[in-house]
Design a protein around this motif. Structure first.
Motif, PDB file in Angstrom:
ATOM      1  N   ASN A 382       0.825  -1.214   0.000  1.00  0.00           N
ATOM      2  CA  ASN A 382       0.000   0.000   0.000  1.00  0.00           C
ATOM      3  C   ASN A 382       0.855   1.260   0.000  1.00  0.00           C
ATOM      4  O   ASN A 382       0.579   2.219  -0.724  1.00  0.00           O
ATOM      5  CB  ASN A 382      -0.935   0.010   1.213  1.00  0.00           C
ATOM      6  N   ASP A 386       0.210   2.345  -3.847  1.00  0.00           N
ATOM      7  CA  ASP A 386      -1.107   2.996  -3.919  1.00  0.00           C
ATOM      8  C   ASP A 386      -0.968   4.465  -4.312  1.00  0.00           C
ATOM      9  O   ASP A 386      -0.039   5.157  -3.859  1.00  0.00           O
ATOM     10  CB  ASP A 386      -1.830   2.907  -2.573  1.00  0.00           C
ATOM     11  N   GLU A 391      -6.361   2.463  -1.303  1.00  0.00           N
ATOM     12  CA  GLU A 391      -6.622   1.973  -2.664  1.00  0.00           C
ATOM     13  C   GLU A 391      -6.484   0.457  -2.757  1.00  0.00           C
ATOM     14  O   GLU A 391      -7.226  -0.204  -3.462  1.00  0.00           O
ATOM     15  CB  GLU A 391      -5.658   2.637  -3.650  1.00  0.00           C
TER      16      GLU A 391
END
Length: 633
Positions: A382, A386, A391
């Motif tokens: 992440n 992301d 996300e």
């Protein structure tokens, strides 16, 4: 002066000899040096050859049991040491016939990182019994005891000891709050009592348990059961020996310690200070401190062989921040190593900030293998990939399996938006399950035997392949002489260590000259000594020194590529398998390759329709960041 039964100050005349009067209620000690000790400090790289000289002496101490197997040993031995895990059990049993052996078993995960089918669990536990395990410390990362059922059945059939484990974790600095409070742990203990366990272990993998919290918990548990209680805690936060002492005062029956050279830091409290502290009390261990001191001195002589594997000094001392980020030592070293490999160590603070949020999304699960790796690797993904928070642009296979229910029931519900995204096109279906995970897993052993290519000579070999299909196959080729072991698998001798140390000393003294390059903290140098070429790393300032790792050269046609048609590996890892081959037509979204990174599986999909080319790796090959995985024309 006399205290009640919970006190440890009921003193007898102190006799420092080995023949002193036995205590009224001696605390039972389990030693972790041969498993969790070196796992915590030296990446589980302790070799059997270094345990043998100590084994007979350890057998004479009087430990309640010794941890000799389980956890990460099975993986590390066959993957990095070129040793047969089953053989270690048999060898150590030969040298330590008097002391019971215990292992750490991850329930339906066995000693791997996913839930395996019941037939794999049954065969593994049976062979563990046959090869010398007496006590099975069984835990489930989610504290979902349905995942104990298959293993416990086999343990009981063999009349061995089944220890049920409560994984201790927090969301607050101390036990309490709405989730992991005293009521939660007492209720979990009641579940284990109803399950029929022979003893209960409170497993504090991150060193989070505060002295008065464990005191209160032991007191409450003693009110509801006579089943022996065992405390396992790490020293990461600095509270380890304090927690052990308060647990002893509260009446705990068994505690886990290490020999001092393998103790403290992210490991465990040392046995020697505990022996002296309890001397002459009603909880006196009865151990001979002279014998322990002799063994520790011998261990100190072995440690230089492993010093290059020690954690970064910043993370090898007491880390009070663990109370805040609540990351177990093994998980912390994994995060650091992963970020280092991706040239992103500067993102570590971002990972710590994001980790509680990912954990919450995944149901506030305890952080212990394998869930610690699941949460940790997903958090790193992440942070690095992301474009906005939450996300989840790169979801690992294990997170998808967790969302489906293949690991069991999470403490709190999983974030529904994340679950929906994770289960989109999930092969088993997009609706998660709530039954015991093992009940839906198809038998695996027959297929393993059929696909072993004749490498497996017996059931133990087959189990290695069942748990670790890629690295297990490579190990069996080493074992039976079909492939040579690589140099980094061959044991390092103390003579090798001395030679490296002398070489580095010469480099630091300016006696060696070579082209230098700096990475900010270390100079890497290629030097020639007595006709031999070495790569060494020396610090710009004071600090630890270790030989620089030699980088593997890429095979022909491998390497870096910025062509938009090429899919590059965003992370270093190992190829598990290619689902497709050169020349195959693929559709956007189809999985092309599975890459293992930090023991988690990552699927890489086609980013467009087209025809595959550029596949130059085989199963088991290592890839670096930005290596070409495949090209779509």
């Amino acid at each position: 002066m006399k205290f009640d039964n919970h006190g440890i100050l009921k003193m007898a005349p102190i006799d420092y000899s080995a023949n002193r009067v036995k205590a009224e209620n001696p605390i039972k000690i389990q030693d972790l040096s041969f498993r969790d000790g070196h796992q915590s400090l030296f990446a589980t790289r302790g070799r059997t050859e270094d345990m043998i000289p100590l084994a007979e002496q350890m057998d004479e101490i009087g430990f309640h049991a010794m941890e000799t197997w389980g956890g990460a040993t099975f993986d590390t031995m066959h993957r990095y040491l070129g040793e047969d895990p089953w053989e270690r059990l048999r060898i150590l049993k030969k040298y330590m016939p008097k002391t019971p052996f215990f292992m750490l078993l991850r329930g339906q995960n066995v000693v791997g990182y996913r839930n395996y089918a019941d037939d794999v669990v049954e065969n593994f536990v049976q062979r563990a019994c046959d090869n010398g395990v007496d006590i099975f410390r069984c835990f489930d990362a989610l504290n979902d005891y349905r995942n104990f059922e298959t293993a416990a059945k086999v343990v009981k059939q063999n009349k061995m000891h089944f220890q049920g484990t409560i994984c201790y974790t927090l969301t607050e600095p101390r036990m309490g709050g709405k989730i992991y409070n005293l009521e939660y742990y007492v209720n979990k203990a009641k579940e284990l009592i109803d399950f029929g366990v022979d003893s209960i272990c409170i497993k504090d993998m991150a060193g989070l348990i505060a002295p008065y919290d464990i005191y209160n918990l032991i007191v409450e548990l003693k009110k509801i059961t006579d089943i022996p209680l065992n405390l396992h805690t790490h020293f990461t936060s600095g509270m380890g020996d304090l927690a052990i002492f308060k647990a002893i005062e509260a009446g705990v029956d068994i505690v886990d310690t290490c020999m001092s050279p393998y103790a403290y830091r992210t490991s465990h409290a040392a046995i020697e200070p505990l022996v002296i502290s309890l001397l002459g009390t009603n909880r006196d261990t009865g151990f001979d401190i002279q014998k322990l001191s002799k063994i520790s001195a011998q261990m100190e002589e072995i440690i230089p062989k492993y010093k290059h594997l020690a954690n970064n000094p910043k993370y090898s001392i007491i880390d009070t921040d663990v109370i805040l980020h609540q990351t177990p030592g093994g998980m912390l070293s994994n995060l650091v190593n992963q970020l280092k490999a991706m040239d992103s160590l500067d993102k570590l603070d971002d990972v710590f900030r994001m980790l509680p949020k990912v954990r919450k999304d995944l149901g506030q699960i305890p952080l212990v293998t394998p869930t610690s790796q699941i949460v940790g690797v997903q958090t790193v993904n992440n942070v690095l990939f992301d474009s906005y928070e939450g996300e989840y642009s790169r979801i690992t296979q294990e997170v998808k399996d967790l969302c489906y229910g293949l690991y069991g029931k999470t403490t709190k519900p999983i974030n529904e938006e994340l679950r929906k995204k994770a289960l989109k096109d999930y092969p088993r279906g997009e609706q998660h399950i709530e039954c015991r995970p093992g009940s839906i897993l198809e038998p695996e052993m027959n297929a393993v035997k059929e696909k072993s290519d004749g490498l497996a000579k017996d059931i133990d070999d087959e189990l290695i392949l069942a748990l670790y299909p890629v690295t297990g196959k490579r190990f069996l080729k080493w074992k039976y002489g079909l492939e040579d072991k690589p140099k980094d698998v061959i044991p390092k001798t103390l003579e090798d260590v001395k030679k490296e140390s002398d070489l580095i000393a010469k480099a630091l003294a300016g006696e060696l000259t070579a082209g230098k390059k700096s990475n900010g903290q270390m100079h890497e140098m290629e030097v020639i000594v007595d006709g031999e070429k070495f790569n060494v790393a020396i610090p710009n300032a004071k600090g630890s020194v270790r030989p620089a790792r030699k980088k593997k050269e890429s095979k022909e046609n491998k390497g870096k590529n910025t062509d938009e048609k090429a899919v590059l590996s965003p992370i270093p890892g190992m190829i598990v398998e290619y689902k497709k081959k050169n020349g195959d037509k693929v559709k956007e979204g189809e999985v092309v390759v599975v890459l293992e990174a930090m023991k988690m599986m990552n699927n890489f999909e086609a980013n467009r329709d087209g025809v595959l080319s550029g596949i130059n790796y085989d199963s088991g090959d290592s890839v670096a960041k930005n290596d070409v995985l495949f090209v779509i024309d």
